[in-house]
Write an enzyme that holds these catalytic residues in place. Structure first.
Site, PDB file in Angstrom:
ATOM      1  N   GLY A   1      -2.659   5.336   0.627  1.00 16.54           N
ATOM      2  CA  GLY A   1      -1.844   4.470   1.464  1.00 16.54           C
ATOM      3  C   GLY A   1      -0.483   4.245   0.837  1.00 16.54           C
ATOM      4  O   GLY A   1       0.005   3.119   0.748  1.00 16.54           O
ATOM      5  N   HIS A   2       0.116   5.330   0.377  1.00 15.52           N
ATOM      6  CA  HIS A   2       1.438   5.259  -0.223  1.00 15.52           C
ATOM      7  C   HIS A   2       2.010   6.681  -0.295  1.00 15.52           C
ATOM      8  O   HIS A   2       1.324   7.660  -0.002  1.00 15.52           O
ATOM      9  CB  HIS A   2       1.389   4.628  -1.631  1.00 15.52           C
ATOM     10  CG  HIS A   2       0.417   5.282  -2.563  1.00 15.52           C
ATOM     11  ND1 HIS A   2      -0.655   4.617  -3.130  1.00 15.52           N
ATOM     12  CD2 HIS A   2       0.335   6.555  -3.014  1.00 15.52           C
ATOM     13  CE1 HIS A   2      -1.335   5.461  -3.895  1.00 15.52           C
ATOM     14  NE2 HIS A   2      -0.752   6.638  -3.838  1.00 15.52           N
TER      15      HIS A   2
END
Lengths: 143, 143
Positions: free
Chosen positions: B57-58
């Site tokens: 998630g990055h």
């Protein structure tokens, strides 16, 4: 290590990796040239080893290696020509650093077992010593 | 990949590792700077991920990564801001190369699952972009 072999062969050492555990699981990490004294050029992954099979059975002249058991367990015998140890690897946050000119044999693979090895050099057939007597001669232990 | 997403995001690619199979088992290998376009400075190993949890998630500004599933399976969603793919990793002889400035999320972890990630850089908190809108701005896709 077995209890009667308290000292590891020269240069061999176990590396415990820092591990972060939170609600998303566990993350263990290693760093080359910091905790582990070489750069990683090559890695290999061993799996589907039949019961009773062994691997390795050689030494490297110049290549450094780091062995990790990512899943299951296996045993690694390491030998510098004078001192020998038999080491159980059974967790992903522990690695076995094997310096050049160390004889090693892997056996006792569980089913399944996922073995990961990092190497400091690309594959080079001339880097291998496959004969134990020659290994002792190159080490200067026997003539 | 899902059938309706035939093209991978920019720079993302699957790497199939050469594999030697003999009576001692299977050995798959990868080489950094040859098949894989970076040097490995850091690696991390993820395990014990709870059912339903996601990781990642990055995006990374400069760090290259290679993701392998050594045991079990997991899914990786990769996204360059314009194109997105959802990739199943379920075998140790296949890796997913994720270049810098690619958003990625990992989910659908089996139990057990052993995930291995190689990284081109040491950990640096400033290398992460945790906000998807900021990611699109840095990519020049949104203002």
């Amino acid at each position: 290590m077995t209890p009667d072999q308290p000292a590891l062969p020269a240069g061999v050492r176990l590396v415990t990796f820092p591990c972060h555990i939170d609600g998303r699981g566990s993350l263990a990490f290693g760093e080359f040239t910091r905790l582990i004294p070489f750069e990683c050029r090559r890695f290999f992954m061993v799996h589907d080893v039949p019961a009773g099979a062994s691997r390795g059975g050689h030494a490297h002249r110049t290549c450094h290696q780091l062995i990790i058991c990512m899943s299951g367990h296996l045993r690694v015998e390491v030998d510098d020509g004078r001192r020998r140890a038999d080491i159980l690897l059974d967790r992903p946050d522990m690695g076995l650093y094997v310096p050049p000119m160390t004889w090693d044999v892997q056996r006792g693979y569980s089913d399944p077992c996922a073995q990961l090895v990092f190497a400091s050099h690309f594959y080079d057939a001339d880097d291998y010593i496959h004969d134990y007597s020659e290994f002792l001669v190159v080490k200067g232990i026997r003539q």
